[in-house]
Design a protein around this motif. Structure first.
Motif, short mmCIF file in Angstrom:
data_model
loop_
_atom_site.label_atom_id
_atom_site.label_comp_id
_atom_site.label_asym_id
_atom_site.label_seq_id
_atom_site.Cartn_x
_atom_site.Cartn_y
_atom_site.Cartn_z
N ALA A 1 33.38 35.42 41.32
CA ALA A 1 34.28 35.20 40.17
C ALA A 1 34.98 36.49 39.78
CB ALA A 1 33.48 34.65 39.00
N GLU A 2 34.23 37.61 39.80
CA GLU A 2 34.81 38.90 39.44
C GLU A 2 35.86 39.32 40.47
OE1 GLU A 2 35.64 42.62 37.69
OE2 GLU A 2 34.89 40.71 36.94
N LYS A 3 35.57 39.04 41.74
CA LYS A 3 36.52 39.39 42.80
C LYS A 3 37.82 38.60 42.64
CE LYS A 3 35.01 40.42 46.86
NZ LYS A 3 34.40 40.36 48.22
N LEU A 4 37.69 37.30 42.32
CA LEU A 4 38.87 36.46 42.12
C LEU A 4 39.68 36.93 40.91
CD1 LEU A 4 37.40 32.91 42.84
CD2 LEU A 4 39.00 34.22 44.27
N ARG A 5 38.95 37.35 39.86
CA ARG A 5 39.65 37.84 38.66
C ARG A 5 40.43 39.11 38.97
NH1 ARG A 5 39.56 41.61 35.13
NH2 ARG A 5 37.80 42.67 36.12
N ARG A 6 39.79 40.04 39.69
CA ARG A 6 40.45 41.29 40.04
C ARG A 6 41.60 41.04 41.02
NH1 ARG A 6 36.41 45.23 42.48
NH2 ARG A 6 38.20 46.61 42.38
N GLN B 1 43.48 38.30 41.20
CA GLN B 1 44.61 37.74 40.47
C GLN B 1 45.27 38.81 39.61
OE1 GLN B 1 45.74 34.53 41.01
NE2 GLN B 1 47.50 35.43 39.95
N GLU B 2 44.46 39.69 39.06
CA GLU B 2 44.98 40.77 38.22
C GLU B 2 45.88 41.68 39.05
OE1 GLU B 2 42.38 44.12 36.62
OE2 GLU B 2 42.55 42.85 34.85
N LEU B 3 45.45 41.97 40.27
CA LEU B 3 46.27 42.82 41.15
C LEU B 3 47.55 42.11 41.56
CD1 LEU B 3 46.51 45.45 42.87
CD2 LEU B 3 45.50 44.14 44.73
N ILE B 4 47.42 40.83 41.95
CA ILE B 4 48.60 40.07 42.38
C ILE B 4 49.63 39.98 41.27
CG2 ILE B 4 49.38 37.75 43.04
CD1 ILE B 4 46.81 37.51 44.70
N ASP B 5 49.15 39.84 40.03
CA ASP B 5 50.06 39.76 38.89
C ASP B 5 50.77 41.09 38.63
OD1 ASP B 5 49.39 37.13 38.54
OD2 ASP B 5 47.93 37.51 36.95
N SER B 6 50.20 42.19 39.13
CA SER B 6 50.75 43.51 38.81
C SER B 6 51.61 44.09 39.92
CB SER B 6 49.61 44.48 38.51
OG SER B 6 48.83 44.74 39.67
N LEU C 1 42.88 47.01 48.48
CA LEU C 1 43.91 47.54 47.59
C LEU C 1 43.37 47.81 46.18
CD1 LEU C 1 46.80 45.15 48.67
CD2 LEU C 1 46.33 47.46 49.51
N GLY C 2 42.04 47.72 46.02
CA GLY C 2 41.45 47.96 44.73
C GLY C 2 41.49 46.73 43.83
N GLY C 3 41.01 45.61 44.36
CA GLY C 3 41.03 44.37 43.61
C GLY C 3 41.29 43.19 44.51
N ALA C 4 41.95 43.42 45.60
CA ALA C 4 42.23 42.37 46.58
C ALA C 4 42.47 43.02 47.93
CB ALA C 4 43.46 41.56 46.16
N ASP C 5 42.31 42.22 48.97
CA ASP C 5 42.55 42.70 50.33
C ASP C 5 43.91 42.23 50.81
OD1 ASP C 5 40.04 43.74 50.25
OD2 ASP C 5 39.10 42.19 51.49
N GLY C 6 44.58 43.10 51.54
CA GLY C 6 45.85 42.74 52.15
C GLY C 6 45.73 42.89 53.65
N LEU C 7 46.55 42.14 54.40
CA LEU C 7 46.52 42.22 55.85
C LEU C 7 47.65 43.09 56.38
CD1 LEU C 7 45.50 41.39 58.66
CD2 LEU C 7 46.98 39.37 58.49
N LEU C 8 47.27 44.11 57.11
CA LEU C 8 48.24 44.94 57.83
C LEU C 8 48.23 44.45 59.27
CD1 LEU C 8 50.16 47.37 57.99
CD2 LEU C 8 48.17 48.82 58.40
N HIS C 9 49.19 43.57 59.60
CA HIS C 9 49.22 42.96 60.92
C HIS C 9 49.56 44.01 61.98
CE1 HIS C 9 50.57 40.27 64.20
NE2 HIS C 9 49.67 39.45 63.68
N ASP D 1 50.71 33.09 47.45
CA ASP D 1 49.48 32.70 46.74
C ASP D 1 48.57 33.93 46.63
OD1 ASP D 1 50.34 30.06 46.41
OD2 ASP D 1 49.59 29.50 48.39
N THR D 2 47.41 33.88 47.29
CA THR D 2 46.48 35.02 47.22
C THR D 2 46.55 35.89 48.47
OG1 THR D 2 44.68 33.66 48.13
CG2 THR D 2 44.90 33.75 45.72
N LYS D 3 47.48 35.56 49.37
CA LYS D 3 47.60 36.34 50.61
C LYS D 3 48.67 37.42 50.45
CE LYS D 3 46.10 32.53 53.57
NZ LYS D 3 46.45 31.64 54.71
N ILE D 4 48.28 38.64 50.82
CA ILE D 4 49.18 39.78 50.69
C ILE D 4 49.42 40.37 52.07
CG2 ILE D 4 49.53 42.03 49.59
CD1 ILE D 4 47.42 41.21 47.51
#
Length: 372
Positions: free
Chosen positions: A178-183, A185-190, A213-221, A252-255
């Motif tokens: 839950a904390e990971k999802l909150r962080r 979403q917080e990162l995606i919103d920012s 990325l400090g709250g969510a993971d992003g994919l560097l293809h 969505d949640t994919k970066i």
């Protein structure tokens, strides 16, 4: 003796207590292994170390002082020596059990210190109640060794509460998720597409790297790791390595991330650097039957057609060239829109240079080159 003291004495001797009753008393003496309480009864109450705690090595003088007020539960009105046997830990466990039941019903987040690391998980004690957190619910990622949690305070919620069967189960994982999802979403919103952000390589696969990325993971293809060709992401990155990236896309949640910054695009000044007639040096990157692709700079490849390798007949490029070999050639054609560059080694051959010319590449082979 005053009248009040006499009345108190009468009350004391007339007072009755029963097994199971909760009494309050004042500590009149404390020893390493027992506590003596004045409970307003004709006999004093005694709490042994085993009825105060499960810790057999605890010195009671370090936790209780003369004059302290305590509540305890009566185990025996007469322990055989004229004293009232009391229990502190069982009363605390009953109170704790009631509190835990309310926490279970309300899904309250609890905190407790890990007292044991077991094969199947970890154990936490709250108010003399043992709470078991199974291995699958300790973390949101796989962990082989739980010893790092010993003595650590952890947060969890109760997913099962059945004290009669001694099954009180905790769940730490859902809080972490839950904390990971909150962080996340917080990162995606920012953030927004085009933002430059610092991150850390978290995991590497054959198709790319996941960046924390400090709250969510992003994919560097793998296709966004360099302007040039990348065979294996592990050759460029290591887990834990800091990296600066920019946000290429958010869905969505994919970066999606990239390190191919637009201002570093090697094709920006390519028309000047690689104008027809320019002699260049590059390395053979890959070969086909009809020619070799030469890397002039990361992200800029040129085709050296088999007919332009030598004045002598060459059956196939691999007969005279090798991967990684450095060659010098002349630019004979430049198509910026299609991002195609054609080379000729034959054009700078030392003998009969005037007769040398760039031979036309058959149309079907041009098409094959484009597809490469």
């Amino acid at each position: 003796m005053s009248e009040m003291n006499f009345e108190q004495m009468l009350d004391e001797f007339s007072k009755t207590i029963r097994n199971g009753e909760v009494v309050e008393g004042t500590v009149i003496d404390v020893k390493p292994d027992e506590i003596i309480l004045n409970i307003g009864y004709k006999a004093d109450g005694i709490i042994t170390r085993s009825e105060y705690t499960n810790d057999n090595s605890l010195d009671l003088t370090t936790v209780v002082s003369v004059g302290d007020t305590m509540e305890a539960k009566v185990l025996k009105v007469n322990d055989g020596e004229g004293q009232v046997l009391l229990t502190y830990k069982r009363l605390a466990a009953e109170k704790g059990s009631k509190r835990l039941e309310e926490a279970f019903q309300n899904q309250e987040v609890l905190k407790g210190t890990v007292t044991q690391v077991l094969d199947g998980g970890i154990s936490v004690m709250i108010d003399e109640t043992r709470i078991f957190i199974p291995a699958s619910l300790v973390s949101d990622v796989y962990e082989k060794d739980f010893n790092k949690y010993k003595g650590q305070e952890v947060e969890f919620v109760l997913t099962e509460f059945n004290p009669k069967r001694r099954r009180v189960i905790g769940d730490r994982k859902q809080l972490l998720v839950a904390e990971k999802l909150r962080r996340q979403q917080e990162l995606i919103d920012s953030i927004q597409i085009g933002d430059v952000i610092d991150g850390t390589v978290k995991n590497i696969t054959d198709f790319g790297a996941f960046i924390d990325l400090g709250g969510a993971d992003g994919l560097l293809h793998i296709s966004e790791m360099s302007w040039g060709h990348v065979d294996n992401p592990k050759k460029l990155y290591k887990v834990g390595q800091p990296v600066t990236v920019f946000i290429k896309d958010i869905r969505d949640t994919k970066i999606a991330l990239s390190v191919k910054f637009p201002d570093e695009n090697p094709w920006i000044n390519a028309s000047e650097k690689y104008a027809p007639g320019t002699v260049v040096t590059g390395k053979v990157a890959r070969m086909t039957d009809f020619g070799a692709f030469v890397e002039l700079t990361p992200g800029v490849d040129a085709l050296l057609h088999v007919s332009q390798i030598s004045r002598d007949h060459v059956e196939k490029p691999s007969d005279v060239l090798s991967i990684g070999q450095e060659i010098t050639a002349k630019i004979v054609d430049f198509n910026e829109d299609a991002r195609k560059i054609s080379l000729s080694m034959k054009a700078i051959a030392p003998e009969n240079e005037e007769a040398a010319g760039a031979e036309e590449v058959p149309a079907e082979e041009e098409t094959a080159a484009a597809e490469e």
